[in-house]
Design an enzyme around this catalytic site. Structure first.
Site, mmCIF file in Angstrom:
data_model
loop_
_atom_site.group_PDB
_atom_site.id
_atom_site.type_symbol
_atom_site.label_atom_id
_atom_site.label_comp_id
_atom_site.label_asym_id
_atom_site.label_seq_id
_atom_site.Cartn_x
_atom_site.Cartn_y
_atom_site.Cartn_z
ATOM 1 N N VAL A 19 10.129 -0.350 45.968
ATOM 2 C CA VAL A 19 8.767 -0.410 45.412
ATOM 3 C C VAL A 19 8.106 0.961 45.464
ATOM 4 O O VAL A 19 7.470 1.404 44.495
ATOM 5 C CB VAL A 19 7.915 -1.463 46.164
ATOM 6 C CG1 VAL A 19 6.460 -1.403 45.727
ATOM 7 C CG2 VAL A 19 8.477 -2.861 45.925
ATOM 8 N N CYS A 134 4.831 -10.960 44.690
ATOM 9 C CA CYS A 134 5.305 -10.795 43.309
ATOM 10 C C CYS A 134 5.299 -12.097 42.501
ATOM 11 O O CYS A 134 4.902 -12.103 41.328
ATOM 12 C CB CYS A 134 6.709 -10.199 43.325
ATOM 13 S SG CYS A 134 7.768 -10.926 44.586
ATOM 14 N N HIS A 247 11.660 -11.422 38.041
ATOM 15 C CA HIS A 247 11.551 -12.801 38.526
ATOM 16 C C HIS A 247 11.224 -13.702 37.335
ATOM 17 O O HIS A 247 10.474 -13.307 36.430
ATOM 18 C CB HIS A 247 10.397 -12.936 39.525
ATOM 19 C CG HIS A 247 10.656 -12.315 40.868
ATOM 20 N ND1 HIS A 247 11.813 -11.652 41.205
ATOM 21 C CD2 HIS A 247 9.860 -12.287 41.977
ATOM 22 C CE1 HIS A 247 11.716 -11.241 42.473
ATOM 23 N NE2 HIS A 247 10.548 -11.604 42.956
HETATM 24 P P1 A2P Z 1 13.250 4.621 55.131
HETATM 25 O O1 A2P Z 1 13.933 5.085 53.871
HETATM 26 O O2 A2P Z 1 12.949 5.756 56.034
HETATM 27 O O3 A2P Z 1 13.946 3.470 55.788
HETATM 28 P P2 A2P Z 1 12.961 -1.224 50.847
HETATM 29 O O4 A2P Z 1 11.997 -2.385 50.818
HETATM 30 O O5 A2P Z 1 13.466 -0.852 49.506
HETATM 31 O O6 A2P Z 1 14.044 -1.446 51.840
HETATM 32 O O7 A2P Z 1 12.105 0.042 51.355
HETATM 33 C C1 A2P Z 1 11.393 0.036 52.569
HETATM 34 C C2 A2P Z 1 10.598 1.331 52.696
HETATM 35 O O8 A2P Z 1 9.838 1.264 53.918
HETATM 36 C C3 A2P Z 1 11.456 2.560 52.791
HETATM 37 O O9 A2P Z 1 10.791 3.652 52.188
HETATM 38 C C4 A2P Z 1 11.557 2.767 54.282
HETATM 39 O O10 A2P Z 1 11.796 4.096 54.673
HETATM 40 C C5 A2P Z 1 10.155 2.410 54.696
HETATM 41 N N1 A2P Z 1 10.097 2.070 56.120
HETATM 42 C C6 A2P Z 1 10.768 1.098 56.770
HETATM 43 N N2 A2P Z 1 10.463 1.117 58.081
HETATM 44 C C7 A2P Z 1 9.578 2.120 58.272
HETATM 45 C C8 A2P Z 1 8.876 2.650 59.401
HETATM 46 N N3 A2P Z 1 9.024 2.157 60.608
HETATM 47 N N4 A2P Z 1 8.045 3.701 59.188
HETATM 48 C C9 A2P Z 1 7.881 4.218 57.964
HETATM 49 N N5 A2P Z 1 8.501 3.768 56.855
HETATM 50 C C10 A2P Z 1 9.344 2.729 57.000
#
Ligand code: A2P
Length: 341
Positions: A19, A134, A247
């Site tokens: 996203v 969504c 979706h």
């Molecule tokens: P990262 O790439 O460092 O894991 P998706 O839903 O496609 O899996 O993406 C999740 C998003 O949320 C990614 O950009 C991920 O970064 C970020 N994210 C997940 N956990 C954390 C966290 N603890 N702090 C900051 N960003 C996070």
């Protein structure tokens, strides 16, 4: 867009995710007036780069980032991250637009679909605006005009939700399992509870005591909050399908005043954000791949009378869950905030 020439410092939290990446491209596409763009993610991806317009922006670690000076923060990094960091960004003066379910049901956090209840954006005592789920988002873009004109009393909905709704790891799992199965290899479900390739899974998010899943109950809670109508009955079944983007929803509504398919078609043809695709012939209906994926609209087809009910109507509603279902609506809410001046 015209926002009195003001430019905004924008943070995208979860900028490396499915996203977040789309938020960056939609901010660029719609020419959102960005002064500085902060791309934030976890320590894992800090130091890497993401594309914004024709530049590469360095990803920063959310945990050590100072939110002072951020005007608008778009969060899409999961509920836990939002719960911890969104209040810190809001306290530092940012308007937070949060794509997680962390605050959606709080009375002092507006839950806004830009075409349905945009006026609620201004009603944000905590500085946080929630982006709906969504499935609720695309359903209400199509149903809100019908509700206003004919009074929807009950919604029966079965969703067919693509794997991108589960993030990058979910898309990777569908790709990996598809390849493995086509090569006669064993698969091992990791991200989904059972095989997703060549299968359907009637289970998204956790099971609740009433036997529905949380994903299903989001459709109930969010529909009532967004339409401002606690009497509306919603009976959902949410299903994960092996589609990458988009979706789909098979929706049946019961209305106070009878609405014919012709009346519904006419109303929806002029509804904001809706495109009617409803020819009674092969291909004369929207699908996730042929219509939704990569596009902004909510597509509605298969509009027909429910011959089992005097005030019933059936619709098929399809949209790109990452765009209108998440990133696009978040950017549209940011535009509403920016237009406040
Ligand atoms: P990262 O790439 O460092 O894991 P998706 O839903 O496609 O899996 O993406 C999740 C998003 O949320 C990614 O950009 C991920 O970064 C970020 N994210 C997940 N956990 C954390 C966290 N603890 N702090 C900051 N960003 C996070």
């Amino acid at each position: 867009m015209n926002t009195q020439n003001r430019r905004f410092n924008v943070a995208v939290v979860g900028a490396t995710g499915a996203v977040g990446e789309t938020m960056l491209s939609i901010l660029a596409e719609r020419d959102f007036p960005v002064a500085t763009l902060h791309a934030l993610a976890s320590e894992r991806s800090a130091g890497g780069e993401v594309a914004f317009k024709d530049q590469q922006v360095q990803v920063q670690d959310l945990a050590t980032f100072d939110p002072a000076g951020v005007d608008i923060a778009l969060f899409s990094a999961g509920g836990g991250v939002s719960k911890e960091y969104a209040p810190k960004f809001a306290a530092a003066g940012a308007v937070v637009i949060d794509n997680s379910s962390a605050f959606r049901y709080d009375d002092d956090v507006p839950l806004v679909v830009s075409e349905v209840n945009p006026e609620q954006v201004a009603n944000r005592p905590r500085g946080i605006i929630a982006n709906p789920n969504c499935s609720t988002m695309q359903m209400l873009v199509a149903l809100a005009p019908l509700h206003r004109a004919y009074g929807i009393e009950r919604i029966n909905v079965a969703t067919y939700q693509s794997v991108s709704g589960g993030g990058r790891s979910a898309m990777e799992e569908l790709g990996r399992q598809t390849g493995q199965l086509l090569n006669f290899q064993e698969i091992e479900p990791q991200r989904f509870p059972v095989q997703i390739a060549f299968n359907l899974i009637p289970h998204i998010d956790e099971f609740l005591d009433n036997g529905y899943t949380k994903e299903e109950m989001k459709l109930v809670w969010e529909t009532r909050k967004i339409l401002g109508d606690d009497a509306i009955q919603v009976n959902p079944t949410a299903v994960r399908v092996p589609v990458f983007y988009g979706h789909s929803e098979a929706v049946n509504i019961e209305t106070k005043k009878k609405v014919t398919p012709a009346q519904a078609r006419e109303l929806l043809e002029s509804a904001p954000g809706v495109v009617v695709v409803d020819a009674h012939e092969a291909g004369g209906y929207p699908t996730p791949v042929t219509h939704a994926s990569g596009n902004d609209a909510v597509y509605v087809g298969r509009i027909r009378e429910d011959f089992s009910h005097p005030h019933g109507l059936n619709l098929w509603i399809v949209s790109d869950n990452i765009r209108k279902g998440a990133a696009l609506n978040a950017v549209q809410l940011a535009e509403l905030v920016a237009q406040e001046g």
